[in-house]
Write an enzyme that holds these catalytic residues in place. Sequence first.
Site, PDB file in Angstrom:
ATOM      1  N   ASP A   1      -8.613   3.846   1.573  1.00  0.00           N
ATOM      2  CA  ASP A   1      -7.360   4.122   2.318  1.00  0.00           C
ATOM      3  C   ASP A   1      -8.086   4.666   3.664  1.00  0.00           C
ATOM      4  O   ASP A   1      -8.839   5.722   3.359  1.00  0.00           O
ATOM      5  CB  ASP A   1      -6.461   5.241   1.764  1.00  0.00           C
TER       6      ASP A   1
ATOM      7  N   ASN B   1       2.452   1.408   4.346  1.00  0.00           N
ATOM      8  CA  ASN B   1       2.565  -0.030   5.045  1.00  0.00           C
ATOM      9  C   ASN B   1       2.329   0.017   6.568  1.00  0.00           C
ATOM     10  O   ASN B   1       2.911  -0.385   7.305  1.00  0.00           O
ATOM     11  CB  ASN B   1       4.094  -0.322   4.720  1.00  0.00           C
TER      12      ASN B   1
ATOM     13  N   CYS C   1      -1.409   0.680   7.419  1.00  0.00           N
ATOM     14  CA  CYS C   1      -2.916   0.318   7.586  1.00  0.00           C
ATOM     15  C   CYS C   1      -3.255  -0.832   6.689  1.00  0.00           C
ATOM     16  O   CYS C   1      -3.491  -1.990   7.238  1.00  0.00           O
ATOM     17  CB  CYS C   1      -3.724   1.309   7.030  1.00  0.00           C
ATOM     18  N   ARG C   2      -3.435  -0.839   5.334  1.00  0.00           N
ATOM     19  CA  ARG C   2      -3.929  -1.560   4.431  1.00  0.00           C
ATOM     20  C   ARG C   2      -3.234  -3.035   4.421  1.00  0.00           C
ATOM     21  O   ARG C   2      -3.472  -4.116   4.428  1.00  0.00           O
ATOM     22  CB  ARG C   2      -4.187  -1.201   3.044  1.00  0.00           C
ATOM     23  N   SER C   3      -1.728  -2.944   3.946  1.00  0.00           N
ATOM     24  CA  SER C   3      -0.961  -3.966   3.212  1.00  0.00           C
ATOM     25  C   SER C   3      -0.712  -4.779   4.565  1.00  0.00           C
ATOM     26  O   SER C   3      -0.664  -5.968   4.542  1.00  0.00           O
ATOM     27  CB  SER C   3       0.380  -3.410   2.748  1.00  0.00           C
TER      28      SER C   3
ATOM     29  N   CYS D   1       0.874  -1.179  -0.083  1.00  0.00           N
ATOM     30  CA  CYS D   1       0.088   0.096  -0.068  1.00  0.00           C
ATOM     31  C   CYS D   1       0.867   1.120   0.021  1.00  0.00           C
ATOM     32  O   CYS D   1       1.985   1.177  -0.426  1.00  0.00           O
ATOM     33  CB  CYS D   1      -1.116   0.066   1.227  1.00  0.00           C
TER      34      CYS D   1
HETATM   35  P1  4NP Z   1      -1.507   2.918   4.030  1.00  0.00           P
HETATM   36  O1  4NP Z   1      -2.535   3.944   4.715  1.00  0.00           O
HETATM   37  O2  4NP Z   1      -1.155   3.316   2.691  1.00  0.00           O
HETATM   38  O3  4NP Z   1      -2.805   1.795   3.993  1.00  0.00           O
HETATM   39  O4  4NP Z   1      -0.612   2.115   5.182  1.00  0.00           O
HETATM   40  C1  4NP Z   1      -1.899   5.183   4.962  1.00  0.00           C
HETATM   41  C2  4NP Z   1      -0.774   5.482   5.859  1.00  0.00           C
HETATM   42  C3  4NP Z   1      -0.200   6.781   6.116  1.00  0.00           C
HETATM   43  C4  4NP Z   1      -0.406   8.070   5.230  1.00  0.00           C
HETATM   44  C5  4NP Z   1      -1.392   7.614   4.150  1.00  0.00           C
HETATM   45  C6  4NP Z   1      -2.017   6.395   3.971  1.00  0.00           C
HETATM   46  N1  4NP Z   1       0.044   9.163   5.329  1.00  0.00           N
HETATM   47  O5  4NP Z   1      -0.120   9.863   4.713  1.00  0.00           O
HETATM   48  O6  4NP Z   1       1.131   9.198   6.061  1.00  0.00           O
END
Ligand code: 4NP
Length: 151
Positions: free
Chosen positions: A123, A12, A14-16, A9
């Site tokens: 997201d 790294n 939340c989703r992945s 994602c």
């Molecule tokens: P992820 O979510 O891609 O599912 O881990 C996010 C985590 C952090 C951020 C954006 C999305 N950020 O902008 O810091």
Amino acid sequence: MHKKILFVCLGNICRSPTAQAVFEKTISDKNLPVECDSAGTAAYHIGKAPDKRSIAAAKKRSVDLSSLRARQAITDDFYEFDYIFAMDKHNLADLKDIQPEGAKAQLLLFLEPVNCKQNEMPDPYYGEQDGFEIVLDLCHQASDYWIKQIV
Ligand code: 4NP
């Protein structure tokens, strides 16, 4: 045959990591020769544990994310892994930018087989807790599908 799967994602956190841990839990009682990891296309959160909200939502379903740590996806991952699953189309495009020619990894959208908006994992980072529950639901659906395809 032994298979290696990478979930990717943006951050790294939340989703992945959720996808990795749900997939690992889904295969855990089946004794299958599969190894999983996850990574982010961005470097923001390298070395950090998953988001507390992801850890809490997963824990309610007996999925443990707490020991995972974020890393960034690299070109070598395309030689190392058999499958690389992107969580959304931005991740997919960013991965294509670092994909070397001739590497073995198949690059796919994790939710390609799941009937949801644009086959993308929403997201949850800037949203409410229900977004984290949706991610878990989608991870379970996609994992059930891919396990049958891959293993
Ligand atoms: P992820 O979510 O891609 O599912 O881990 C996010 C985590 C952090 C951020 C954006 C999305 N950020 O902008 O810091």
